[in-house]
Design a protein around this motif. Sequence first.
Motif, PDB file in Angstrom:
ATOM      1  N   MET A  58       1.001  -3.816 -11.050  1.00  0.00           N
ATOM      2  CA  MET A  58       0.841  -4.304  -9.654  1.00  0.00           C
ATOM      3  C   MET A  58      -0.493  -4.362  -8.957  1.00  0.00           C
ATOM      4  O   MET A  58      -1.460  -4.104  -9.699  1.00  0.00           O
ATOM      5  N   ALA A  59      -0.281  -5.055  -7.759  1.00  0.00           N
ATOM      6  CA  ALA A  59      -1.534  -5.312  -6.904  1.00  0.00           C
ATOM      7  C   ALA A  59      -1.315  -4.847  -5.718  1.00  0.00           C
ATOM      8  O   ALA A  59      -0.509  -4.754  -5.000  1.00  0.00           O
ATOM      9  N   GLN A  60      -2.361  -3.866  -5.352  1.00  0.00           N
ATOM     10  CA  GLN A  60      -2.064  -2.765  -4.119  1.00  0.00           C
ATOM     11  C   GLN A  60      -3.130  -3.452  -3.104  1.00  0.00           C
ATOM     12  O   GLN A  60      -4.111  -3.443  -3.238  1.00  0.00           O
ATOM     13  N   THR A  61      -2.375  -3.287  -1.879  1.00  0.00           N
ATOM     14  CA  THR A  61      -3.618  -3.889  -0.588  1.00  0.00           C
ATOM     15  C   THR A  61      -2.883  -3.310   0.598  1.00  0.00           C
ATOM     16  O   THR A  61      -2.146  -2.252   0.401  1.00  0.00           O
ATOM     17  N   GLY A  62      -3.517  -3.366   1.674  1.00  0.00           N
ATOM     18  CA  GLY A  62      -2.919  -3.127   3.036  1.00  0.00           C
ATOM     19  C   GLY A  62      -3.534  -2.180   3.679  1.00  0.00           C
ATOM     20  O   GLY A  62      -3.160  -1.503   4.692  1.00  0.00           O
ATOM     21  N   GLY A  81      -7.158   4.608   3.347  1.00  0.00           N
ATOM     22  CA  GLY A  81      -6.799   4.954   4.622  1.00  0.00           C
ATOM     23  C   GLY A  81      -5.317   4.049   4.903  1.00  0.00           C
ATOM     24  O   GLY A  81      -4.752   3.645   4.127  1.00  0.00           O
ATOM     25  N   GLY A  82      -5.303   4.140   6.149  1.00  0.00           N
ATOM     26  CA  GLY A  82      -3.540   3.213   6.663  1.00  0.00           C
ATOM     27  C   GLY A  82      -4.094   2.523   7.887  1.00  0.00           C
ATOM     28  O   GLY A  82      -4.995   2.108   8.122  1.00  0.00           O
ATOM     29  N   ALA A 113       4.379   6.590   3.569  1.00  0.00           N
ATOM     30  CA  ALA A 113       3.749   5.238   3.888  1.00  0.00           C
ATOM     31  C   ALA A 113       3.220   4.905   4.978  1.00  0.00           C
ATOM     32  O   ALA A 113       3.735   5.537   6.128  1.00  0.00           O
ATOM     33  N   ASN A 114       2.396   3.987   5.014  1.00  0.00           N
ATOM     34  CA  ASN A 114       1.844   3.706   6.340  1.00  0.00           C
ATOM     35  C   ASN A 114       1.687   1.966   6.284  1.00  0.00           C
ATOM     36  O   ASN A 114       2.491   1.334   6.791  1.00  0.00           O
ATOM     37  N   SER A 115       0.500   1.660   6.145  1.00  0.00           N
ATOM     38  CA  SER A 115       0.083   0.258   5.995  1.00  0.00           C
ATOM     39  C   SER A 115       0.172  -0.352   4.479  1.00  0.00           C
ATOM     40  O   SER A 115       0.260  -1.516   4.398  1.00  0.00           O
ATOM     41  N   GLN A 116      -0.346   0.300   3.591  1.00  0.00           N
ATOM     42  CA  GLN A 116      -0.362  -0.014   2.218  1.00  0.00           C
ATOM     43  C   GLN A 116       0.839  -0.264   1.593  1.00  0.00           C
ATOM     44  O   GLN A 116       1.968   0.284   1.842  1.00  0.00           O
ATOM     45  N   PHE A 117       0.676  -1.639   0.856  1.00  0.00           N
ATOM     46  CA  PHE A 117       1.690  -2.029  -0.258  1.00  0.00           C
ATOM     47  C   PHE A 117       1.208  -2.527  -1.429  1.00  0.00           C
ATOM     48  O   PHE A 117       0.144  -2.785  -1.594  1.00  0.00           O
ATOM     49  N   PHE A 118       2.176  -2.742  -2.383  1.00  0.00           N
ATOM     50  CA  PHE A 118       2.079  -3.316  -3.616  1.00  0.00           C
ATOM     51  C   PHE A 118       3.060  -4.335  -3.941  1.00  0.00           C
ATOM     52  O   PHE A 118       4.126  -4.339  -3.352  1.00  0.00           O
TER      53      PHE A 118
END
Length: 168
Positions: A58-62, A81-82, A113-118
Motif C-alpha cells: 500500500m501507499a500511505q499519506t494524509g 501526526g493527524g 483514525a484521523n486524517s491518514q489513509f492508505f
Amino acid sequence: MADYKDPENTILIELKDGTVAIELLADVAPQHCARMKELARAGEYDNVVFHRVIDGFMAQTGDVQHGDFVEGFDLRRAGTGGSDKPDVPAEFSKLPHDRGSIGAARSQSPDSANSQFFINFSDNAFLNGQYTVYGRVISGMEHVDAIARGEPPMNPDRMHSVKVAADA
C-alpha cells in the motif's frame, strides 16, 4: 472534466503523473468520508507526502500535521501526526481491502483514525475487518502504482491537490 456518478462523494487527487479519482463509500463509512471531504475542502491534504509506500502492499499519506511538503516539512516526522480534528471511530464493514481500496490508517486503537489513509496496491485480505474501508479508486490507479517506494521514500511523492469533485 469527467462525469462522476456522485460528485459530492468523489475525491480527486492530483499526483505528479495525473489525477486519481476516488469514490467515497458514504453509505458504508459516513464519518470517515465526511472527514476526508472536510480536510480536502479546507486544503489540508494539498502538498502532503506519501510517507510509507510498500511495494505490493500500500501507499500511505494524509498526515496533515507533519506531512506538508511545503510548510516546515521534516521527513522524519511525516506519518506521526493527524489533523486538529477529533479521531474518527472505526466503521468496520464486510468490504474487502482489495486493490485500489482506501483504508483508514490508525494506531493500535481501532478508534484512532484521523486524517491518514492508505491506498492498497494489491488485495490485502489480512486487513479485512481491522481497518475501515471507505473508498475505492475508480480511475488513475496507474498513477498510484507510480508513487515512489520507501518507509519513508528518499524523495517522496505528494498529493499536489485534493478536491471534492463537486467543488472542482
